[in-house]
Design a protein around this motif. Structure first.
Motif, PDB file in Angstrom:
ATOM      1  N   LYS A 160       0.788  -1.158  -0.254  1.00  0.00           N
ATOM      2  CA  LYS A 160      -0.151   0.098  -0.057  1.00  0.00           C
ATOM      3  C   LYS A 160       0.855   1.345   0.003  1.00  0.00           C
ATOM      4  N   ILE A 161       1.871   1.193   0.655  1.00  0.00           N
ATOM      5  CA  ILE A 161       2.815   2.476   0.791  1.00  0.00           C
ATOM      6  C   ILE A 161       3.338   2.687  -0.783  1.00  0.00           C
ATOM      7  N   ASN A 162       3.730   1.466  -1.227  1.00  0.00           N
ATOM      8  CA  ASN A 162       4.400   1.560  -2.705  1.00  0.00           C
ATOM      9  C   ASN A 162       3.219   2.124  -3.606  1.00  0.00           C
ATOM     10  N   GLY A 163       2.055   1.520  -3.227  1.00  0.00           N
ATOM     11  CA  GLY A 163       0.939   2.081  -3.954  1.00  0.00           C
ATOM     12  C   GLY A 163       0.767   3.427  -4.208  1.00  0.00           C
ATOM     13  N   VAL A 164       0.595   4.081  -2.841  1.00  0.00           N
ATOM     14  CA  VAL A 164       0.553   5.444  -2.932  1.00  0.00           C
ATOM     15  C   VAL A 164       1.622   6.232  -3.649  1.00  0.00           C
ATOM     16  N   VAL A 165       2.683   5.999  -3.647  1.00  0.00           N
ATOM     17  CA  VAL A 165       3.949   6.336  -4.350  1.00  0.00           C
ATOM     18  C   VAL A 165       3.589   6.148  -5.869  1.00  0.00           C
ATOM     19  N   SER A 166       3.315   4.922  -6.335  1.00  0.00           N
ATOM     20  CA  SER A 166       2.918   4.736  -7.783  1.00  0.00           C
ATOM     21  C   SER A 166       1.977   5.451  -8.237  1.00  0.00           C
ATOM     22  N   ALA A 167       0.933   5.364  -7.406  1.00  0.00           N
ATOM     23  CA  ALA A 167      -0.359   6.285  -7.609  1.00  0.00           C
ATOM     24  C   ALA A 167       0.034   7.753  -7.883  1.00  0.00           C
ATOM     25  N   TYR A 168       0.697   8.234  -7.166  1.00  0.00           N
ATOM     26  CA  TYR A 168       1.257   9.885  -7.199  1.00  0.00           C
ATOM     27  C   TYR A 168       1.752  10.072  -8.664  1.00  0.00           C
ATOM     28  N   PHE A 169       2.542   9.208  -8.926  1.00  0.00           N
ATOM     29  CA  PHE A 169       3.332   9.307 -10.343  1.00  0.00           C
ATOM     30  C   PHE A 169       2.300   9.106 -11.544  1.00  0.00           C
ATOM     31  N   ALA A 170       1.253   8.431 -11.373  1.00  0.00           N
ATOM     32  CA  ALA A 170       0.167   8.461 -12.166  1.00  0.00           C
ATOM     33  C   ALA A 170      -0.674   9.657 -12.238  1.00  0.00           C
ATOM     34  N   HIS A 171      -0.995  10.145 -11.194  1.00  0.00           N
ATOM     35  CA  HIS A 171      -1.707  11.413 -11.082  1.00  0.00           C
ATOM     36  C   HIS A 171      -0.830  12.730 -11.808  1.00  0.00           C
ATOM     37  N   THR A 172       0.465  12.481 -11.837  1.00  0.00           N
ATOM     38  CA  THR A 172       1.424  13.570 -12.356  1.00  0.00           C
ATOM     39  C   THR A 172       1.574  13.236 -13.890  1.00  0.00           C
ATOM     40  N   GLY A 173       1.108  12.099 -14.392  1.00  0.00           N
ATOM     41  CA  GLY A 173       1.182  11.867 -15.689  1.00  0.00           C
ATOM     42  C   GLY A 173       2.473  11.057 -16.247  1.00  0.00           C
ATOM     43  N   HIS A 174       3.246  10.896 -15.347  1.00  0.00           N
ATOM     44  CA  HIS A 174       4.500  10.349 -15.759  1.00  0.00           C
ATOM     45  C   HIS A 174       4.277   8.569 -15.971  1.00  0.00           C
TER      46      HIS A 174
ATOM     47  N   VAL B 265       0.259   7.628   4.577  1.00  0.00           N
ATOM     48  CA  VAL B 265       0.793   6.353   4.809  1.00  0.00           C
ATOM     49  C   VAL B 265       1.024   5.785   6.310  1.00  0.00           C
ATOM     50  N   ASP B 266       0.715   6.949   7.268  1.00  0.00           N
ATOM     51  CA  ASP B 266       1.201   6.504   8.585  1.00  0.00           C
ATOM     52  C   ASP B 266       0.326   5.646   9.112  1.00  0.00           C
ATOM     53  N   GLU B 267      -0.967   5.334   8.646  1.00  0.00           N
ATOM     54  CA  GLU B 267      -1.655   4.187   9.067  1.00  0.00           C
ATOM     55  C   GLU B 267      -1.393   2.795   8.649  1.00  0.00           C
ATOM     56  N   TYR B 268      -0.781   2.911   7.639  1.00  0.00           N
ATOM     57  CA  TYR B 268       0.128   1.509   7.076  1.00  0.00           C
ATOM     58  C   TYR B 268       1.563   1.435   7.860  1.00  0.00           C
ATOM     59  N   MET B 269       2.125   2.408   8.206  1.00  0.00           N
ATOM     60  CA  MET B 269       3.452   2.355   8.958  1.00  0.00           C
ATOM     61  C   MET B 269       3.141   2.056  10.275  1.00  0.00           C
ATOM     62  N   LYS B 270       1.977   2.338  10.858  1.00  0.00           N
ATOM     63  CA  LYS B 270       1.427   1.784  12.327  1.00  0.00           C
ATOM     64  C   LYS B 270       1.357   0.352  12.111  1.00  0.00           C
ATOM     65  N   LYS B 271       0.780  -0.221  11.124  1.00  0.00           N
ATOM     66  CA  LYS B 271       0.497  -1.677  11.264  1.00  0.00           C
ATOM     67  C   LYS B 271       1.704  -2.370  10.929  1.00  0.00           C
ATOM     68  N   ILE B 272       2.950  -1.641  10.403  1.00  0.00           N
ATOM     69  CA  ILE B 272       3.958  -2.495  10.082  1.00  0.00           C
ATOM     70  C   ILE B 272       4.895  -2.380  11.382  1.00  0.00           C
ATOM     71  N   SER B 273       5.138  -1.400  12.069  1.00  0.00           N
ATOM     72  CA  SER B 273       5.941  -1.186  13.294  1.00  0.00           C
ATOM     73  C   SER B 273       5.346  -0.789  14.407  1.00  0.00           C
ATOM     74  N   GLY B 274       3.907  -0.544  14.630  1.00  0.00           N
ATOM     75  CA  GLY B 274       3.325  -0.024  15.614  1.00  0.00           C
ATOM     76  C   GLY B 274       3.470   1.319  16.212  1.00  0.00           C
ATOM     77  N   VAL B 275       4.185   1.978  15.720  1.00  0.00           N
ATOM     78  CA  VAL B 275       4.291   3.542  16.086  1.00  0.00           C
ATOM     79  C   VAL B 275       4.388   4.462  14.963  1.00  0.00           C
ATOM     80  N   GLY B 276       4.266   4.016  13.731  1.00  0.00           N
ATOM     81  CA  GLY B 276       4.193   4.734  12.428  1.00  0.00           C
ATOM     82  C   GLY B 276       5.391   5.126  11.802  1.00  0.00           C
ATOM     83  N   ILE B 277       6.490   4.552  12.348  1.00  0.00           N
ATOM     84  CA  ILE B 277       7.838   4.777  11.498  1.00  0.00           C
ATOM     85  C   ILE B 277       8.472   3.242  11.596  1.00  0.00           C
ATOM     86  N   ALA B 278       9.184   3.111  10.572  1.00  0.00           N
ATOM     87  CA  ALA B 278       9.869   1.780  10.396  1.00  0.00           C
ATOM     88  C   ALA B 278      10.994   1.545  11.471  1.00  0.00           C
TER      89      ALA B 278
END
Length: 85
Positions: A8-22, A72-85
């Motif tokens: 999902k984190i990768n998806g947000v980054v990839s989707a951003y580049f779709a929004h920019t037209g790249h 992506v904070d909600e996804y990071m919290k599910k990975i590490s429990g605190v929002g950062i890796a």
């Protein structure tokens, strides 16, 4: 560690580049490895980032990272429990 949350984190980054037209939306989904429903979720988050980044081009990278972190904070919290890796 949840592979789905990392996708999902990768998806947000990839989707951003779709929004920019790249890349296309389909290419972004392929890069993310997410199914259609999960990609729709992250595509909406990328749209929020895209809408918030305007103005000074030199500040866009920092602004992108700030807004990316917020989205992506909600996804990071599910990975590490605190929002950062």
């Amino acid at each position: 560690m949840s592979k789905q949350e990392i996708k999902k984190i990768n998806g947000v980054v990839s989707a951003y580049f779709a929004h920019t037209g790249h890349i296309t939306k389909a290419e972004a989904q392929e890069l993310s490895g997410l199914d259609e429903s999960h990609f729709a979720e992250v595509y909406a988050k990328a749209a929020k980032i895209f809408d918030k980044i305007e103005g000074d081009p030199s500040a866009k990278v920092n602004r992108f990272l700030d807004h990316l972190a917020a989205e992506v904070d909600e996804y990071m919290k599910k990975i590490s429990g605190v929002g950062i890796a």
